[in-house]
Design a protein around this motif. Structure first.
Motif, PDB file in Angstrom:
ATOM      1  N   ILE A  12       0.859  -1.181   0.000  1.00 23.86           N
ATOM      2  CA  ILE A  12       0.000   0.000   0.000  1.00 23.86           C
ATOM      3  C   ILE A  12       0.895   1.230   0.000  1.00 23.86           C
ATOM      4  N   VAL A  20      -1.931   5.817   5.910  1.00 24.26           N
ATOM      5  CA  VAL A  20      -2.520   4.904   4.932  1.00 24.26           C
ATOM      6  C   VAL A  20      -3.846   5.482   4.439  1.00 24.26           C
ATOM      7  N   TYR A  24      -9.069   1.611   0.063  1.00 23.82           N
ATOM      8  CA  TYR A  24      -8.081   0.982  -0.817  1.00 23.82           C
ATOM      9  C   TYR A  24      -8.845   0.256  -1.915  1.00 23.82           C
ATOM     10  N   TYR A  57      -7.551  -3.562   6.683  1.00 20.19           N
ATOM     11  CA  TYR A  57      -8.593  -3.219   5.725  1.00 20.19           C
ATOM     12  C   TYR A  57      -9.677  -4.281   5.749  1.00 20.19           C
TER      13      TYR A  57
END
Length: 64
Positions: A12, A20, A24, A57
């Protein structure tokens, strides 16, 4: 966590401030009769046994 990529680890890209992304997106190309799609994963906090937090995630299925 969850979804078609459950258990896989993907790189990532981090922002300039080393954070982050909140969402995503993973593009999946078309294959045979299956059309191309984009898988969406949303950032969530996870705590280990010592109480330290890290990001993971979770799969967000497409709206119907």
């Amino acid at each position: 966590m969850g979804g078609p990529l459950d258990g896989q680890v993907l790189p990532i890209l981090l922002s300039p401030f080393h954070s982050v992304p909140k969402v995503y997106r993973v593009p999946v190309p078309a294959h045979g009769d299956v059309p191309a799609e984009t898988l969406r994963y949303v950032r969530a906090k996870e705590y280990d046994a010592k109480g330290r937090s890290r990001w993971r995630y979770e799969y967000a299925p497409p709206p119907e």
